[in-house]
Scaffold this active site. Structure first.
Site, PDB file in Angstrom:
ATOM      1  N   ASP A 492       0.851  -1.187   0.000  1.00 18.12           N
ATOM      2  CA  ASP A 492       0.000   0.000   0.000  1.00 18.12           C
ATOM      3  C   ASP A 492       0.889   1.240   0.000  1.00 18.12           C
ATOM      4  OD1 ASP A 492      -1.950   2.020   0.540  1.00 18.12           O
ATOM      5  OD2 ASP A 492      -3.196   0.533   1.541  1.00 18.12           O
ATOM      6  N   ARG A 494      -0.518   4.503  -0.175  1.00 22.57           N
ATOM      7  CA  ARG A 494      -1.402   5.668  -0.019  1.00 22.57           C
ATOM      8  C   ARG A 494      -0.961   6.609   1.102  1.00 22.57           C
ATOM      9  NH1 ARG A 494      -7.053   2.503   0.035  1.00 22.57           N
ATOM     10  NH2 ARG A 494      -5.686   0.977   1.034  1.00 22.57           N
TER      11      ARG A 494
END
Length: 580
Positions: A492, A494
């Site tokens: 991830d 983000r």
């Protein structure tokens, strides 16, 4: 920081060498009226061309460095360096940059006549004065037709290529900006990243306006459809509703965008007309949204048509008498990223010099000033921003006693737009919008924040490769995150530590209903000082069959859920094969 210092020392040496060469050329100039090209012609004012850096030092004034463009005219004379860097001017003028512009214009050889239009009156905000336009500050309008004699020119660019700048370069005097200061934007200062000639020496930001769309603007310029110095006419572009400053706008609560970004039309109107290229990085408007699933929910009685938040759609002429469902009345804002680099680095727990080096290297060296201008702390990265949708009265967002329902949602075009059922993104988004509508109808406020972070900020190409790996490997919840990590290197990207900035921008102090299962989002929100009362996972009946792998894998990894999963159940969760 040691590496940055070494770079700066090298650049200073290049500057010294360039001044030596300038002196030699000046002596040659006195004995000859011709340029190095051997032709007599009128010289453009050399002070309109800032010093440029090259990969190597020319062996003589008439020998340009390989791979760079030069103009066959005398080089830029050295300009006196201001010791204050503009900070003292800010204190004296209490935030007015009109006093800074004359000195900057003089450095550029552009003059300091006060702006006025053809009848001598001041221009409306958002429009350049004729005087500013004559200085090359840019003005609304199409690209001027190219004549035969201009075909070899670079469509408005100076012939010298400015590769980078550095703090001790002659004439550099950035407009001061003090991130997080207040109580108004004039104490904080404007964000100026323009490279048009009137702003190049005074800009205080790295990057370009409009994030990733700046590349498409460059294509329009290259094709001759747009002037390089064009600036927008901002008349009547100001927001139709107010999001007033809150305590979150000051200090370090917001570091990933400019909270004053929607107000530049009003705050810096005079300076903009004078030629300071400070543009909005946030825009706010009002709209109706219409989504088929919301029509279905309204027909089922999930929420009433109240004529305020929920409005009945008008009939279509082609289908008389046919119920066209409903529309949702919303306030919305689009936000471009503006990073305060020290704040972003601190939020991510890394050193600012490491952040700058990584941004420089992994954009292919796109922004050398990340390394050569440590005095500039603002960066407009070439990435997507976010869109905020508000149901209910935005003025209530700052009231901690008002119920607030919030769904922070990361983009997924495959599901959100095209309805792919391999994930739960669209149904979860629809659930969040529905709950936001209900909250607004109860007298609260519903907020949807849509972040442009496709495929966990890894991109669609990576996401689709992960899909292929999943399907060829039996697509199990047990291997869900591992499949992503072996393809992308991380599971991830983000970095939700920056996500709560938008909530502080809205003035939210407490979220009554958080429509998110993400432990990373929840931890970031609570860690930023915002209280969360209730959390809601996606209802079981909304999970697509092929999306079960995603949900069970997330629950197993720590995402919020009232459902209990054992290792055996996770291993048993399988997605469909390509043939199904």
């Amino acid at each position: 920081m040691a590496e940055l210092q070494q770079v700066l020392e090298l650049l200073k040496k290049l500057d010294t060498r360039q001044e030596e060469l300038a002196a030699q050329v000046e002596s040659l100039k006195s004995s000859s009226s011709k340029c190095s090209c051997g032709q007599s012609h009128s010289h453009p004012n050399p002070s309109t061309y800032p010093i440029h850096l090259t990969g190597s030092t020319p062996s003589s004034p008439s020998t340009p460095a390989a791979g760079t463009e030069t103009i066959p005219c005398p080089p830029l004379p050295a300009s006196p360096r201001s010791n204050s860097g503009g900070v003292e001017a800010l204190r004296i003028s209490r935030g007015s940059f009109t006093s800074l512009l004359p000195s900057a214009l003089n450095n550029l050889g552009l003059g300091t006549s006060p702006p006025s239009n053809s009848n001598g009156t001041s221009t409306p905000y958002g429009n350049l004065s004729l005087e500013a336009a004559s200085h090359g500050a840019g003005a609304p309008g199409p690209l001027s037709p190219t004549g035969e004699k201009d075909k070899d020119k670079k469509k408005g660019y100076p012939n010298r290529v400015v590769l980078t700048t550095y703090p001790s370069q002659a004439g550099i005097n950035p407009v001061p900006i003090n991130w997080g200061e207040g109580p108004t934007a004039r104490e904080r200062g404007p964000v100026v990243c323009s490279r048009i000639k009137q702003n190049l020496l005074i800009r205080n930001s790295i990057g370009a306006h409009s994030g990733s769309y700046s590349i498409y603007r460059a294509l329009s310029i290259a094709m001759g459809q747009l002037r390089p110095d064009w600036r927008p006419d901002l008349t009547n572009t100001h927001p139709p509703f107010v999001l007033p400053p809150t305590e979150g706008w000051f200090g370090d609560k917001i570091v990933s965008f400019d909270p004053w970004g929607a107000m530049s039309q009003e705050i810096w109107a005079k300076e903009y007309a004078d030629g300071l290229d400070v543009r909005p990085t946030i825009s706010q408007t009002k709209a109706h949204i219409k989504i088929e699933e919301l029509d279905v929910l309204a027909r089922k009685g999930e929420f009433p048509v109240d004529g305020d938040i929920v409005i009945k759609s008008p009939e279509l002429a082609a289908f008389p008498g046919v119920d066209q469902g409903i529309e949702v009345n919303t306030y919305k804002a689009a936000v471009d990223p503006v990073w305060y680099l020290p704040g972003v680095a601190a939020r991510l727990g890394i050193d600012e010099s490491i952040l700058r080096r990584a941004l420089f290297e992994d954009t292919g060296g796109m922004y050398p000033e990340l390394l050569t201008r440590p005095d500039i702390k603002i960066f407009l990265p070439p990435i997507g921003g976010m869109t905020i949708y508000i149901m209910g009265d935005p003025a209530k967002l700052q009231d901690p006693n008002v119920e607030i329902t919030c769904r922070p949602h990361d983009s997924c075009s495959g599901s959100d737009v095209f309805g792919s059922d391999i994930c739960t993104c669209r149904p979860y988004l629809i659930f969040g919008i529905s709950e936001a509508i209900k909250c607004a109808q109860r007298g609260g406020v519903g907020v949807i924040v849509y972040f442009q972070k496709e495929g966990r900020a890894l991109g669609e190409v990576t996401k689709y490769m992960v899909y292929n790996r999943r399907k060829r490997g039996g697509d199990s919840a047990a291997e869900y995150f591992n499949n992503t990590e072996v393809v992308a290197g991380v599971k991830d990207a983000r970095h939700q530590a920056l996500m709560p900035d938008v909530l502080h921008f809205l003035g939210i102090k407490k979220i009554t209903n958080l429509i998110s299962m993400s432990n990373m989002k929840y931890d970031a929100i609570v860690g930023s000082g915002i209280e969360v009362i209730n959390r809601y996972e996606i209802p079981e009946e909304l999970i697509p069959a092929d999306g079960r792998v995603e949900i069970d894998a997330k629950i197993q990894s720590g995402y919020f859920s009232k459902k209990e999963l054992t290792d055996e159940k996770v291993k048993a969760t399988k997605g469909r094969d390509w043939g199904e």
